[in-house]
Write a protein that holds these residues in place. Sequence first.
Motif, PDB file in Angstrom:
ATOM      1  N   THR A 189      44.673  35.874  47.939  1.00 13.20           N
ATOM      2  CA  THR A 189      45.057  36.833  48.974  1.00 13.20           C
ATOM      3  C   THR A 189      46.376  37.488  48.583  1.00 13.20           C
ATOM      4  N   SER A 190      46.460  38.796  48.787  1.00 11.19           N
ATOM      5  CA  SER A 190      47.709  39.519  48.578  1.00 11.19           C
ATOM      6  C   SER A 190      48.385  39.764  49.917  1.00 11.19           C
ATOM      7  N   PRO A 191      49.698  39.977  49.949  1.00 11.39           N
ATOM      8  CA  PRO A 191      50.372  40.273  51.218  1.00 11.39           C
ATOM      9  C   PRO A 191      49.790  41.485  51.928  1.00 11.39           C
ATOM     10  N   GLU A 192      49.277  42.441  51.173  1.00 13.25           N
ATOM     11  CA  GLU A 192      48.704  43.646  51.774  1.00 13.25           C
ATOM     12  C   GLU A 192      47.406  43.351  52.521  1.00 13.25           C
ATOM     13  N   GLN A 193      46.865  42.161  52.353  1.00 13.67           N
ATOM     14  CA  GLN A 193      45.653  41.770  53.074  1.00 13.67           C
ATOM     15  C   GLN A 193      45.960  41.037  54.379  1.00 13.67           C
ATOM     16  N   ILE A 194      47.214  40.968  54.758  1.00  9.15           N
ATOM     17  CA  ILE A 194      47.635  40.260  55.973  1.00  9.15           C
ATOM     18  C   ILE A 194      48.234  41.244  56.967  1.00  9.15           C
ATOM     19  N   LEU A 195      47.738  41.223  58.190  1.00  6.50           N
ATOM     20  CA  LEU A 195      48.360  41.933  59.310  1.00  6.50           C
ATOM     21  C   LEU A 195      48.891  40.888  60.271  1.00  6.50           C
ATOM     22  N   GLY A 199      50.124  36.758  68.115  1.00 13.94           N
ATOM     23  CA  GLY A 199      49.136  35.739  68.445  1.00 13.94           C
ATOM     24  C   GLY A 199      47.733  36.171  68.068  1.00 13.94           C
ATOM     25  N   ALA A 200      46.825  35.195  68.053  1.00 11.65           N
ATOM     26  CA  ALA A 200      45.434  35.493  67.711  1.00 11.65           C
ATOM     27  C   ALA A 200      44.766  36.375  68.749  1.00 11.65           C
ATOM     28  N   GLN A 201      45.214  36.301  70.005  1.00  8.73           N
ATOM     29  CA  GLN A 201      44.596  37.124  71.046  1.00  8.73           C
ATOM     30  C   GLN A 201      44.776  38.605  70.746  1.00  8.73           C
ATOM     31  N   GLN A 202      45.985  38.999  70.317  1.00  4.14           N
ATOM     32  CA  GLN A 202      46.176  40.399  69.957  1.00  4.14           C
ATOM     33  C   GLN A 202      45.362  40.762  68.719  1.00  4.14           C
ATOM     34  N   ALA A 203      45.234  39.829  67.799  1.00  2.00           N
ATOM     35  CA  ALA A 203      44.413  40.088  66.620  1.00  2.00           C
ATOM     36  C   ALA A 203      42.978  40.419  67.027  1.00  2.00           C
ATOM     37  N   LEU A 204      42.407  39.632  67.938  1.00  2.00           N
ATOM     38  CA  LEU A 204      41.056  39.906  68.414  1.00  2.00           C
ATOM     39  C   LEU A 204      40.969  41.264  69.094  1.00  2.00           C
ATOM     40  N   SER A 205      41.975  41.586  69.893  1.00  2.00           N
ATOM     41  CA  SER A 205      41.976  42.865  70.618  1.00  2.00           C
ATOM     42  C   SER A 205      42.016  44.046  69.651  1.00  2.00           C
ATOM     43  N   LEU A 206      42.821  43.941  68.605  1.00  2.00           N
ATOM     44  CA  LEU A 206      42.927  45.027  67.640  1.00  2.00           C
ATOM     45  C   LEU A 206      41.618  45.221  66.879  1.00  2.00           C
ATOM     46  N   VAL A 207      41.000  44.133  66.462  1.00  2.00           N
ATOM     47  CA  VAL A 207      39.730  44.239  65.751  1.00  2.00           C
ATOM     48  C   VAL A 207      38.667  44.844  66.653  1.00  2.00           C
ATOM     49  N   ALA A 208      38.613  44.399  67.917  1.00  2.00           N
ATOM     50  CA  ALA A 208      37.638  44.949  68.854  1.00  2.00           C
ATOM     51  C   ALA A 208      37.872  46.440  69.062  1.00  2.00           C
ATOM     52  N   ARG A 209      39.129  46.834  69.174  1.00  2.00           N
ATOM     53  CA  ARG A 209      39.425  48.252  69.373  1.00  2.00           C
ATOM     54  C   ARG A 209      38.997  49.077  68.167  1.00  2.00           C
ATOM     55  N   MET A 210      39.155  48.520  66.988  1.00  2.00           N
ATOM     56  CA  MET A 210      38.803  49.244  65.766  1.00  2.00           C
ATOM     57  C   MET A 210      37.292  49.366  65.592  1.00  2.00           C
ATOM     58  N   LEU A 211      36.543  48.330  65.958  1.00  2.00           N
ATOM     59  CA  LEU A 211      35.135  48.268  65.594  1.00  2.00           C
ATOM     60  C   LEU A 211      34.157  48.572  66.719  1.00  2.00           C
ATOM     61  N   LEU A 212      34.582  48.476  67.974  1.00  2.00           N
ATOM     62  CA  LEU A 212      33.627  48.545  69.079  1.00  2.00           C
ATOM     63  C   LEU A 212      33.751  49.816  69.890  1.00  2.00           C
ATOM     64  N   THR A 213      32.614  50.304  70.350  1.00  2.00           N
ATOM     65  CA  THR A 213      32.540  51.357  71.351  1.00  2.00           C
ATOM     66  C   THR A 213      31.669  50.841  72.490  1.00  2.00           C
ATOM     67  N   PRO A 214      31.777  51.427  73.696  1.00  2.00           N
ATOM     68  CA  PRO A 214      30.990  50.926  74.825  1.00  2.00           C
ATOM     69  C   PRO A 214      29.504  50.856  74.503  1.00  2.00           C
ATOM     70  N   GLY A 215      28.920  49.728  74.863  1.00  2.00           N
ATOM     71  CA  GLY A 215      27.501  49.528  74.634  1.00  2.00           C
ATOM     72  C   GLY A 215      27.160  48.843  73.336  1.00  2.00           C
ATOM     73  N   ASP A 216      28.135  48.692  72.435  1.00  2.00           N
ATOM     74  CA  ASP A 216      27.873  47.989  71.179  1.00  2.00           C
ATOM     75  C   ASP A 216      27.552  46.523  71.453  1.00  2.00           C
ATOM     76  N   ARG A 217      26.693  45.958  70.617  1.00  2.00           N
ATOM     77  CA  ARG A 217      26.330  44.550  70.753  1.00  2.00           C
ATOM     78  C   ARG A 217      27.274  43.676  69.937  1.00  2.00           C
ATOM     79  N   TRP A 338      47.560  36.468  63.048  1.00  2.00           N
ATOM     80  CA  TRP A 338      47.338  37.398  61.946  1.00  2.00           C
ATOM     81  C   TRP A 338      45.847  37.655  61.741  1.00  2.00           C
ATOM     82  N   VAL A 339      45.602  38.705  60.993  1.00  2.00           N
ATOM     83  CA  VAL A 339      44.258  39.012  60.496  1.00  2.00           C
ATOM     84  C   VAL A 339      44.339  39.071  58.981  1.00  2.00           C
TER      85      VAL A 339
END
Length: 487
Positions: A189-195, A199-217, A338-339
């Motif tokens: 792993t390189s440092p550029e691969q770490i965000l 906390g992990a809760q914000q990590a989940l929120s950021l990933v969901a915001r990036m990948l999900l739109t309403p109605g996605d499974r 982190w992610v």
Amino acid sequence: MRHAFTLAAENRLPQSQSRDIGLPVRPLDLVARLGRWSAGRGPLYVLLAARLRRMIDDGELRPGDALPPDRTLAAALAVGRTTVVAAYDLLSQEGRIVRKQGSGTRVAPAAVPGGASMETSNPLFLHLLEPPDDVVLLTCASPNAMPKVVADAYAKVLSVQDGMGYYPAGHPALRRALAERYTRRGLPTSPEQILVTAGAQQALSLVARMLLTPGDRVLVEAPTYPGALEVFRESAAVLRSVPHTDADAFVRALQERPALAYLIPTHHNPTGDVLPALLRRRVAEAAVAAGVPVIDDEALADLGSGDLPPLAAFGRDDLLLTVGSLSKILWGGLRIGWVRAAEAVVARLARFKAVQDLGGEVFSQLAAAELVAGLEEHRERRVAELRERHDTLCAELTRLLPEWRFRPATGGQTVWVELPRGDGISFAQLALRHGVAVLPGGALDVTGGSTRCLRISFLATPEELTEAVRRLAAAWDAYGVPEPLAV
């Protein structure tokens, strides 16, 4: 996510306080208050449920309010009845509304007037927002005191002067320390691969915001971490679940190509189970073959013996995202998560995060960088301490509540208990009145199953755990089988 806790008659609101709740909501008034609910992307029932959910959460629809019948609301909204039925069913599964033959559809009742309660909020978050007095909290699974090693790390870095202090992707020292730890675990792993996140809760929120739109499974396990379910519901996603013990079913569900999958393969929350390396490879390869992004939640990975590789060790960094945290192994007040993902994914997440907070607090990140370097030594002490507390909890449950069924956990912080009768929701209410808070299983299961289960953490001291089980036993002695929950 809110849950309709059934209360005994003596716990319902006094008549003097109930006169201003339970009002019928006129269809035309509701239509006006819904606003442009259908203007988003996704199925109409998901958009309608999302708007009603927000109105309930914000208090626009009050506990006990009677919602219009599905046919009536469908006519007022000029949509098919199935749209309203599906939206109501989704909110009913979440526990935000209660549907009962002959009584119509109502916003889930509150345990106390004037605000959120254990009945209408996820108790995992409620007890953080409104800690009850004289109650042993076995709901939130996080260390209840800051260890000395954390204080020492802060003391070491407080004199550091570090530029402007804005690091949207995380302080370079911490990104470097986390990357080196993954590399030592066999995942280069390189440092550029770490965000770095709050906390992990914000990590989940950021990933969901990036990948999900309403109605996605979104594919999840049942049961699973309730905080993740909250995040996905906030994104208006449609949740699809498989039993957490059935890796084959998870692999088959990946072939249906959901927008995202969420998995806790190491010390699963709430059972503590561990997915073997061979099955990790199967899941990773299936996700890559289907092109499905998977969140591998490693927040609890350090809380047990052994060190199995993350899913990313078996596939592509752009699809297999690893989420981690120091909150469980060290202290919840150290808001460091982190992610780990491909550089391009991390760069995109960093842009989302910059809009939110411009970057996390610097001294916490510098302290975390110090702590990560010596984490293995602390981990050994922490795991030994948790094992002692786990054994205390299991011994007391066996001694005082022999009817209850559970398997000792192999790691993590919680034991998953099945009650022989009744349901976890109503028993959790009674247990709270006996001075102990536990998490009912329905809060962790999107299928509506696990209703007879409880999640009990073993982070408290042995003395506190002994007292907590004594109170649980007293509550169980007083517990009668309630009427079935209205759905």
